[in-house]
Design a protein around this motif. Structure first.
Motif, PDB file in Angstrom:
ATOM      1  N   ILE A  82     -29.414 -10.666 -31.066  1.00 35.22           N
ATOM      2  CA  ILE A  82     -29.859 -11.894 -32.015  1.00 35.22           C
ATOM      3  C   ILE A  82     -31.043 -11.230 -32.893  1.00 35.22           C
ATOM      4  O   ILE A  82     -31.974 -10.620 -32.543  1.00 35.22           O
ATOM      5  CB  ILE A  82     -30.793 -12.890 -31.133  1.00 35.22           C
ATOM      6  N   LEU A  83     -30.673 -11.324 -34.320  1.00 36.04           N
ATOM      7  CA  LEU A  83     -31.193 -10.694 -35.159  1.00 36.04           C
ATOM      8  C   LEU A  83     -31.939 -11.796 -36.009  1.00 36.04           C
ATOM      9  O   LEU A  83     -31.461 -12.755 -36.428  1.00 36.04           O
ATOM     10  CB  LEU A  83     -30.468 -10.009 -36.341  1.00 36.04           C
ATOM     11  N   LEU A  90     -36.373  -8.544 -40.851  1.00 38.75           N
ATOM     12  CA  LEU A  90     -35.299  -8.622 -40.007  1.00 38.75           C
ATOM     13  C   LEU A  90     -35.399  -7.712 -38.685  1.00 38.75           C
ATOM     14  O   LEU A  90     -35.844  -6.514 -38.643  1.00 38.75           O
ATOM     15  CB  LEU A  90     -33.924  -8.392 -40.336  1.00 38.75           C
ATOM     16  N   ARG A  91     -35.619  -8.340 -37.510  1.00 39.59           N
ATOM     17  CA  ARG A  91     -35.521  -7.765 -36.144  1.00 39.59           C
ATOM     18  C   ARG A  91     -34.746  -8.100 -35.008  1.00 39.59           C
ATOM     19  O   ARG A  91     -34.456  -9.438 -35.176  1.00 39.59           O
ATOM     20  CB  ARG A  91     -37.131  -8.224 -35.769  1.00 39.59           C
TER      21      ARG A  91
ATOM     22  N   SER B   3     -31.456 -16.637 -38.214  1.00 42.17           N
ATOM     23  CA  SER B   3     -31.025 -15.623 -37.393  1.00 42.17           C
ATOM     24  C   SER B   3     -29.482 -15.612 -37.324  1.00 42.17           C
ATOM     25  O   SER B   3     -28.678 -16.300 -37.689  1.00 42.17           O
ATOM     26  CB  SER B   3     -31.308 -16.227 -35.531  1.00 42.17           C
ATOM     27  N   TRP B   4     -29.156 -14.226 -36.690  1.00 41.85           N
ATOM     28  CA  TRP B   4     -27.628 -13.895 -36.855  1.00 41.85           C
ATOM     29  C   TRP B   4     -27.371 -13.223 -35.410  1.00 41.85           C
ATOM     30  O   TRP B   4     -28.175 -12.416 -34.920  1.00 41.85           O
ATOM     31  CB  TRP B   4     -27.571 -12.644 -38.001  1.00 41.85           C
ATOM     32  N   THR B   5     -26.227 -13.545 -35.271  1.00 36.24           N
ATOM     33  CA  THR B   5     -25.913 -12.837 -33.597  1.00 36.24           C
ATOM     34  C   THR B   5     -24.802 -11.879 -33.970  1.00 36.24           C
ATOM     35  O   THR B   5     -23.547 -12.089 -34.668  1.00 36.24           O
ATOM     36  CB  THR B   5     -25.064 -13.827 -32.938  1.00 36.24           C
ATOM     37  N   PRO B 124     -34.412  -2.827 -39.359  1.00 34.09           N
ATOM     38  CA  PRO B 124     -34.456  -3.209 -38.043  1.00 34.09           C
ATOM     39  C   PRO B 124     -33.919  -2.252 -36.989  1.00 34.09           C
ATOM     40  O   PRO B 124     -34.706  -2.680 -35.821  1.00 34.09           O
ATOM     41  CB  PRO B 124     -33.257  -4.721 -38.005  1.00 34.09           C
ATOM     42  N   MET B 125     -33.292  -1.366 -37.304  1.00 36.53           N
ATOM     43  CA  MET B 125     -32.924  -0.425 -36.117  1.00 36.53           C
ATOM     44  C   MET B 125     -34.405   0.521 -35.988  1.00 36.53           C
ATOM     45  O   MET B 125     -34.504   0.849 -34.844  1.00 36.53           O
ATOM     46  CB  MET B 125     -31.708   0.316 -36.432  1.00 36.53           C
ATOM     47  N   SER B 126     -34.785   1.155 -36.803  1.00 38.81           N
ATOM     48  CA  SER B 126     -35.985   1.747 -36.582  1.00 38.81           C
ATOM     49  C   SER B 126     -37.070   1.117 -36.082  1.00 38.81           C
ATOM     50  O   SER B 126     -37.773   1.693 -35.398  1.00 38.81           O
ATOM     51  CB  SER B 126     -36.615   2.716 -37.860  1.00 38.81           C
TER      52      SER B 126
END
Lengths: 142, 142
Positions: A82-83, A90-91, B3-5, B124-126
């Motif tokens: 879930i972002l 964004l996390r 939010s996004w999945t 978001p990935m870092s």
């Protein structure tokens, strides 16, 4: 201290597209996700992160499965990340991995559960992320 | 909160091999790395983690590059992750991303540096990893 170096490289292809390479591996087209304006049909950073953790969990579990001589017939997992839009951008705020497995005997069910718990602890990729991770195991004898 | 999945799934293929899938994307063969007994030639959790962060950095930088109308001609990055044996098992202890870019004009060099610094903060990935990350930018006018 024993250490290993892993390497990847990226070439920008214009817009939200890039080519990911790693020595000895096939090139991989990646892009930003359609949710954020990228094209569809390509692996994205969001998907690669989930795949990394999900695959690491299996590889690490395999160490304990082999060591414990656990009778494993099949193993699949489905992963959801879930972002969320937070004050810091964004996390990923949660990652859930649901494992479905078929084992050879009743005793293997509990043993697999334990192997996965150990994997969750020792998998370098789940350890590398600061996102709450929930792993469930649904094992049946078959 | 918006939010996004994102979803991936995995099927074990025996031994240290698995097939990674994500909706609308081509399947991806993954395995443990040869360094730990896996076969060669396949993407590994270790490589996927680096690719995820490296690609996210570009995608996030592209937001600032586009917004700032920075003249970017080419962009490549090379990423190294150091995996070490620690008391808690194998851990990524550092990740270095070296960016080499060609920009249109002298002013774009500093602007690109700033865009990458913003990307490092907002990617978001870092942000999802607790591993020390070092990003360097080598931009030339061409």
């Amino acid at each position: 201290m024993a250490s290993w170096t892993f390497e990847t490289s990226l070439k920008w292809q214009g817009g939200e597209r890039a080519l990911e390479s790693a020595p000895h591996r096939p090139d991989l087209n990646v892009s930003g996700p359609p949710e954020f304006g990228g094209p569809d049909g390509q692996w994205t950073p969001e998907h690669l992160m989930l795949a990394s953790i999900e695959a690491c969990l299996l590889m690490t579990a395999m160490y304990f499965i082999t060591k414990g001589k656990i009778g494993l017939t099949s193993y699949e997992s489905a992963t959801k990340g879930i972002l969320e839009k937070t004050a810091n951008g964004l996390r990923y705020t949660s990652i859930q991995i649901g494992i479905r497995a078929v084992v050879a005997a009743e005793a293997d069910r509990a043993a697999l559960q334990k192997a996965v718990e150990s994997a969750e602890k020792y998998c370098p990729m789940s350890a590398a992320v600061n996102v709450p991770l929930r792993v469930t195991v649904d094992a049946v004898v078959g």
